[in-house]
Motif scaffolding. Structure first.
Motif, short mmCIF file in Angstrom:
data_model
loop_
_atom_site.label_atom_id
_atom_site.label_comp_id
_atom_site.label_asym_id
_atom_site.label_seq_id
_atom_site.Cartn_x
_atom_site.Cartn_y
_atom_site.Cartn_z
N ALA A 53 6.33 2.51 -11.77
CA ALA A 53 5.59 1.94 -12.92
C ALA A 53 4.25 2.66 -13.12
N LEU A 54 4.29 3.98 -13.12
CA LEU A 54 3.06 4.76 -13.28
C LEU A 54 2.88 5.31 -14.69
N ALA A 55 3.90 5.13 -15.56
CA ALA A 55 3.73 5.62 -16.95
C ALA A 55 2.59 4.82 -17.58
N GLY A 56 1.66 5.53 -18.15
CA GLY A 56 0.54 4.85 -18.81
C GLY A 56 -0.53 4.38 -17.83
N ASP A 57 -0.40 4.75 -16.54
CA ASP A 57 -1.42 4.36 -15.56
C ASP A 57 -2.79 4.88 -16.01
N GLU A 58 -3.78 4.00 -15.89
CA GLU A 58 -5.12 4.35 -16.42
C GLU A 58 -5.70 5.60 -15.79
N ARG A 59 -5.50 5.73 -14.47
CA ARG A 59 -6.06 6.90 -13.77
C ARG A 59 -5.46 8.19 -14.30
N VAL A 60 -4.15 8.12 -14.58
CA VAL A 60 -3.45 9.32 -15.06
C VAL A 60 -3.88 9.62 -16.50
N ALA A 61 -3.90 8.56 -17.32
CA ALA A 61 -4.25 8.73 -18.73
C ALA A 61 -5.67 9.29 -18.86
N LYS A 62 -6.57 8.80 -18.01
CA LYS A 62 -7.97 9.27 -18.10
C LYS A 62 -8.05 10.75 -17.75
N ARG A 63 -7.37 11.14 -16.68
CA ARG A 63 -7.42 12.55 -16.27
C ARG A 63 -6.84 13.46 -17.36
N MET A 64 -5.77 12.98 -18.00
CA MET A 64 -5.18 13.79 -19.07
C MET A 64 -6.13 13.88 -20.26
N THR A 340 29.37 11.50 -17.19
CA THR A 340 30.34 10.97 -16.23
C THR A 340 31.70 11.60 -16.57
N ALA A 341 32.68 11.37 -15.69
CA ALA A 341 34.04 11.78 -16.04
C ALA A 341 34.54 10.85 -17.15
N ARG A 342 35.63 11.25 -17.81
CA ARG A 342 36.19 10.44 -18.90
C ARG A 342 36.64 9.07 -18.37
N ASN A 343 36.34 8.03 -19.14
CA ASN A 343 36.68 6.65 -18.77
C ASN A 343 36.06 6.21 -17.45
N ARG A 344 34.95 6.82 -17.11
CA ARG A 344 34.17 6.42 -15.92
C ARG A 344 32.74 6.12 -16.35
N SER A 345 32.58 5.57 -17.53
CA SER A 345 31.23 5.27 -18.00
C SER A 345 30.61 4.16 -17.17
N LEU A 346 29.33 4.02 -17.28
CA LEU A 346 28.63 2.99 -16.51
C LEU A 346 27.30 2.65 -17.18
N ILE A 347 26.75 1.54 -16.74
CA ILE A 347 25.40 1.18 -17.20
C ILE A 347 24.50 1.15 -15.97
N ARG A 348 23.48 1.97 -16.02
CA ARG A 348 22.59 2.08 -14.85
C ARG A 348 21.37 1.19 -15.03
N LEU A 349 21.10 0.40 -14.02
CA LEU A 349 19.87 -0.38 -14.00
C LEU A 349 18.92 0.34 -13.05
N SER A 350 17.83 0.88 -13.59
CA SER A 350 16.86 1.60 -12.77
C SER A 350 15.71 0.64 -12.48
N LEU A 351 15.69 0.12 -11.27
CA LEU A 351 14.70 -0.91 -10.94
C LEU A 351 13.34 -0.25 -10.70
N HIS A 352 12.30 -1.04 -10.87
CA HIS A 352 10.96 -0.48 -10.68
C HIS A 352 10.02 -1.55 -10.13
N CYS A 353 8.88 -1.08 -9.62
CA CYS A 353 7.99 -1.99 -8.92
C CYS A 353 7.22 -2.91 -9.86
N GLY A 354 7.34 -2.67 -11.18
CA GLY A 354 6.65 -3.54 -12.13
C GLY A 354 7.44 -4.79 -12.47
N LEU A 355 8.62 -4.95 -11.89
CA LEU A 355 9.43 -6.12 -12.21
C LEU A 355 8.89 -7.35 -11.49
N GLY A 356 8.74 -8.44 -12.25
CA GLY A 356 8.33 -9.71 -11.64
C GLY A 356 9.56 -10.45 -11.13
N ASP A 357 9.33 -11.53 -10.39
CA ASP A 357 10.47 -12.31 -9.87
C ASP A 357 11.32 -12.85 -11.02
#
Ligand SMILES: Cc1ncc(COP(=O)(O)O)c(C=O)c1O
Length: 381
Positions: A53-64, A340-357
């Motif tokens: 969850a570092l996209a848009g982090d203030e420290r990074v944005a400021k340096r840029m 993916t291979a044919r008929n092997r599609s999937l939905i990926r859930l990419s978890l991150h540390c910004g998720l609340g309970d």
């Protein structure tokens, strides 16, 4: 009478029309495969690889911003990234795709087979093709199959992902190093999904497992946990870097990273190293979601990480499952051919540390609903 060849314009048009006829109008019945309604504030986004969850982090944005406004000296965080990965040498690239493409193109050739895990990222195979190397895919994480392939075709480059982006499984890296050494191969490990999230201060899985001296090349996209737009190649031999800068096509023929991107990366590296709590929380939510979703009956294909995939099979079924998740405000990412291979599609859930309970609960409830409506098996044609 000699028939005149079909003009190339007609062949291109026919290909585009075939795509629309077969996939858009046929398999998808005119619906959208990749995305439906737009996410709204309050929805649960697990469709990026911003694991820390570092996209848009203030420290990074400021340096840029400082860099763009001319307030700071230009930085090139190549040396810092090299020492972060505990490598002897390293080189920045414009993207993970360019890093893999350029690396494989620069180290393989017609006489050097490239053994690539079937689930490894496409850029590795693309680099091998650019090098005109014989491409010898092996079954996912199947060391016996890889050994037989090497015995048959000779020593070459073995290319794997440390953490596989489609199902979150890990490569058995120590055993892979044993096999590579025994057979005289070169090992390339793609750490795109493990850099920043695993290992001491986020140095990656190769460091965590104490294998830095045994892996010849590591590459990483810096668009995942690093939330930027760049790639990196780490090498054991310092002489490799000047060679790469003049032999790898993307390094020679494509424009460089911009100064503010480099400034952002330098700030991100500091944040990755400092904020241990982000990795702790990521591990916590990942273990939680994996446990609950596996308990619902889904086959997580050995995921041991922040990537949790629902195997959906056909593209039509993928659309149904995506829409069902979206009804709960949960947005994952669709993987379908050619990812993916044919008929092997999937939905990926990419978890991150910004998720609340509450977010985790919503993800699990959305998966429960998918199970109750459609079952847990991927649809077959
Ligand atoms: C394992 C892996 N390697 C390489 C890449 C390419 O990285 P980038 O998006 O920086 O080009 C990706 C991203 O899709 C990836 O998942």
């Amino acid at each position: 009478m000699k028939t005149s060849p079909q003009p190339a314009t007609a062949r291109v048009r026919a290909r585009v029309e075939r795509f629309h006829r077969h996939r858009v109008a046929g398999e998808w019945s005119g619906r959208e495969l990749l995305s439906g309604r737009s996410p709204q504030p309050g929805d649960v986004r697990v469709d990026s690889n911003d694991y820390l969850a570092l996209a848009g982090d203030e420290r990074v944005a400021k340096r840029m911003a400082d860099c763009l406004l001319g307030g700071q000296d230009q930085v090139v965080p190549e040396e810092d990234l090299t020492s972060h990965l505990r490598a002897r040498a390293g080189v920045l690239c414009q993207s993970g795709w360019d890093a893999n493409l350029g690396l494989l193109q620069a180290i393989a050739d017609e006489h050097t087979p490239v053994y690539v895990d079937q689930l490894a990222h496409m850029s590795l195979a693309a680099g091998a093709k650019l090098a005109r190397a014989p491409l010898r895919p092996f079954r996912h994480n199947d060391l016996g199959h890889l050994r037989r392939r090497i015995e048959r075709h000779g020593p070459g480059v073995v290319a794997v992902d440390a953490l596989y982006s489609t199902n979150g499984s890990l490569c058995p890296l120590a055993e892979m190093c044993d096999l590579v050494e025994e057979t005289g191969c070169v090992l390339v490990v793609d750490e795109s999904h493990s850099l920043g999230t695993s290992g001491p201060l986020g140095a990656g899985l190769v460091v965590e497992l104490g294998l830095t001296g045994r892996v010849h090349f590591r590459i990483a996209s810096l668009s995942k946990a690093f939330a930027g737009r760049a790639g990196f190649v780490a090498a054991q031999d310092p002489a490799f870097v000047p060679y790469f800068r003049l032999e790898s096509f993307p390094a020679v023929f494509s424009s460089r990273l911009l100064p503010h991107d480099l400034a952002g990366l330098a700030a991100t590296l500091e944040a990755v190293r400092t904020d241990e709590w982000r990795r702790d929380r990521l591990r916590e939510v990942s273990a939680w979601v994996r446990e609950e979703v596996a308990e619902l009956g889904f086959d997580l294909e050995g995921s041991a990480s922040q990537i949790v995939a629902l195997q959906t099979g056909t593209e039509r079924h993928t659309i149904d499952v995506r829409e069902s998740l979206e009804e709960h405000g949960v947005f994952g990412s669709v993987f379908a051919p050619p990812a993916t291979a044919r008929n092997r599609s999937l939905i990926r859930l990419s978890l991150h540390c910004g998720l609340g309970d509450d977010d985790v609960t919503r993800i699990v409830e959305a998966c429960r609903d998918v199970r109750d409506r459609f079952g847990v098996e991927p649809a077959r044609p």
